[in-house]
Design a protein around this motif. Structure first.
Motif, short mmCIF file in Angstrom:
data_model
loop_
_atom_site.label_atom_id
_atom_site.label_comp_id
_atom_site.label_asym_id
_atom_site.label_seq_id
_atom_site.Cartn_x
_atom_site.Cartn_y
_atom_site.Cartn_z
N SER A 102 0.30 -41.06 -36.00
CA SER A 102 -1.04 -41.61 -36.21
C SER A 102 -1.05 -43.12 -36.36
O SER A 102 -2.02 -43.77 -35.97
CB SER A 102 -1.67 -40.99 -37.45
OG SER A 102 -0.97 -41.39 -38.62
N CYS A 103 -0.02 -43.71 -36.96
CA CYS A 103 0.03 -45.16 -37.21
C CYS A 103 -1.20 -45.59 -38.01
O CYS A 103 -1.76 -46.66 -37.78
CB CYS A 103 0.11 -45.92 -35.89
SG CYS A 103 1.38 -47.21 -35.83
N SER A 104 -1.60 -44.76 -38.97
CA SER A 104 -2.86 -44.98 -39.68
C SER A 104 -2.73 -45.91 -40.88
O SER A 104 -3.73 -46.35 -41.44
CB SER A 104 -3.45 -43.65 -40.14
OG SER A 104 -2.53 -42.96 -40.97
N SER A 105 -1.49 -46.20 -41.31
CA SER A 105 -1.31 -47.05 -42.50
C SER A 105 -0.34 -48.19 -42.21
O SER A 105 0.75 -48.27 -42.79
CB SER A 105 -0.80 -46.20 -43.67
OG SER A 105 -1.70 -45.17 -43.99
N PRO A 106 -0.67 -49.09 -41.29
CA PRO A 106 0.24 -50.17 -40.96
C PRO A 106 0.37 -51.17 -42.09
O PRO A 106 -0.55 -51.33 -42.91
CB PRO A 106 -0.41 -50.83 -39.74
CG PRO A 106 -1.86 -50.53 -39.90
CD PRO A 106 -1.94 -49.18 -40.54
N VAL A 107 1.51 -51.84 -42.17
CA VAL A 107 1.72 -52.92 -43.12
C VAL A 107 1.97 -54.20 -42.34
O VAL A 107 2.45 -54.17 -41.21
CB VAL A 107 2.90 -52.63 -44.07
CG1 VAL A 107 2.61 -51.41 -44.93
CG2 VAL A 107 4.20 -52.42 -43.28
N SER A 108 1.64 -55.32 -42.93
CA SER A 108 1.83 -56.61 -42.27
C SER A 108 3.22 -57.14 -42.57
O SER A 108 3.63 -57.21 -43.73
CB SER A 108 0.77 -57.60 -42.74
OG SER A 108 0.86 -58.82 -42.01
N VAL A 109 3.97 -57.50 -41.52
CA VAL A 109 5.32 -58.03 -41.68
C VAL A 109 5.40 -59.40 -41.01
O VAL A 109 4.60 -59.72 -40.12
CB VAL A 109 6.39 -57.09 -41.07
CG1 VAL A 109 6.38 -55.75 -41.78
CG2 VAL A 109 6.19 -56.92 -39.57
#
Length: 373
Positions: free
Chosen positions: A17-24
């Motif tokens: 799903s890739c529904s909770s991405p984090v910023s890196v």
């Protein structure tokens, strides 16, 4: 501390799903990418967002990565961009397209038998062939692919998002007519004349005592390497075809990298005549500390505040980002100048595939703790 050579912020996630991405934070030479992946064989759909090296994202825009080698068939729609967190969009899952009339040879998995053909679909407008390192052997790979794969994969080191097929040791070599990927190369003398390709001895085990001669793609060289795994104490040897990203020239190379959970010393020699890699190099010996200290990252985390003393040829600190099971993670440690020269184009730390595929870097520097990620 603020890390040097900081690049864009990119959203990072992978999965169904890739529904909770984090910023890196990415390295300065990278872009952001978002990709939707259709596995035609398993019918599964997945998504990826993260930092992308210039070998995967050479410019802004959309890419169609579609490859069919029969046992593995994926369609990938990708978009690259170069502003902070610009990869916020989840692209729709790709749809399987109709046959386009092109037919290409493919290789039966685990063999060098490449005499059957597969019908190409949709954006697969090219036939290709190459060699991959898989199951301790170098084997041919062939099938249908898209123009974007042909342009990117030789530098990227793998068929994009097809890591399960293996790391490319040569190729892919692409062509645009039916059954043109027959592992021979036409010359100006006519289509029935073929140019012999380089023959290299191939083996990969604890002794490398029974190598076989394989035919490489035209842009490759032969390589022989001896590998000391300092972490486990194991010694192994490798011979085979090497892409120009691993062997940019004739001569010897010292690939030595320590990221604490994996510490290897590799002596390698590249050459460009048939079966010139017949020598088994002596196993490298562990060297004494050289006075350089570098930060390293605890495996599976973004904690990179501890240091490791460097040894022998490890005259550089480095940092980068790798694709791991739980997303894109930092990697750092000690390495050698030869690794710094080769790895950015090669896509992995040489002979350190277990660390993961590089999505950016490595960025190298030569003073204590200069890789403060």
């Amino acid at each position: 501390m603020v890390p040097p050579n900081t690049g864009f912020q990119c959203l990072s996630c992978s999965g169904s799903s890739c529904s909770s991405p984090v910023s890196v934070t990415c390295s300065s030479d990278t872009m952001c990418v978002t990709a939707s992946i259709k596995d035609v064989v398993s019918e599964e759909e997945s998504f990826f967002r993260g930092c992308a090296p210039p070998t995967l994202c050479p410019h802004n825009g959309t890419f169609k990565f579609s490859t069919d080698v029969v046992e593995s068939y994926k369609i990938i729609d990708a978009e690259c961009c170069d502003t902070n967190n610009c990869n916020s969009e989840t692209l729709p899952a790709p749809v399987l397209q109709a046959e386009n009339g092109l037919q290409c040879f493919f290789c039966i998995s685990g063999t060098d038998f490449c005499q059957f053909t597969v019908h190409c679909d949709g954006a697969q407008d090219r036939c290709f062939d190459g060699y991959v390192s898989t199951d301790n052997r170098v084997l041919p790979v062939a099938g249908c692919t898209s123009t974007d794969v042909c342009e990117i994969a030789p530098d990227h080191g793998v068929l994009p998002f097809m890591e399960g097929v293996g790391n490319l040791t040569s190729g892919p070599t692409c062509c645009g007519t039916t059954r043109c990927n027959d592992f021979t190369e036409p010359t100006t003398a006519g289509p029935t004349t073929a140019v012999p390709r380089l023959q290299c001895l191939s083996c990969n085990d604890s002794s490398c005592s029974s190598p076989v001669s394989v035919t490489c793609s035209s842009e490759t060289m032969c390589i022989t390497a001896s590998i000391k795994d300092v972490s486990s104490g194991d010694e192994s040897f490798y011979r085979g075809c090497a892409p120009p990203t691993l062997c940019p020239r004739n001569g010897t190379f010292r690939f030595s990298t320590d990221v604490v959970e994996s510490d290897k010393i590799i002596d390698a020699e590249c050459c460009d005549t048939n079966n010139c890699n017949s020598e088994t190099l002596p196993a490298p010996a562990q060297q004494a500390g050289n006075g350089l200290d570098c930060f390293f990252c605890i495996s599976g985390t973004d904690i990179c505040v501890f240091t490791v003393p460097c040894e022998g040829a490890q005259d550089r600190c480095f940092d980068g980002l790798v694709s791991a099971d739980n997303g894109v993670l930092p990697v750092a440690g000690c390495t050698s100048t030869d690794v710094c020269d080769i790895a950015p184009a090669h896509g992995v730390l040489p002979f350190m595939e277990g660390v993961g595929n590089l999505t950016s870097g490595p960025t190298c520097c030569g003073t204590d703790r200069c890789n403060n990620v």
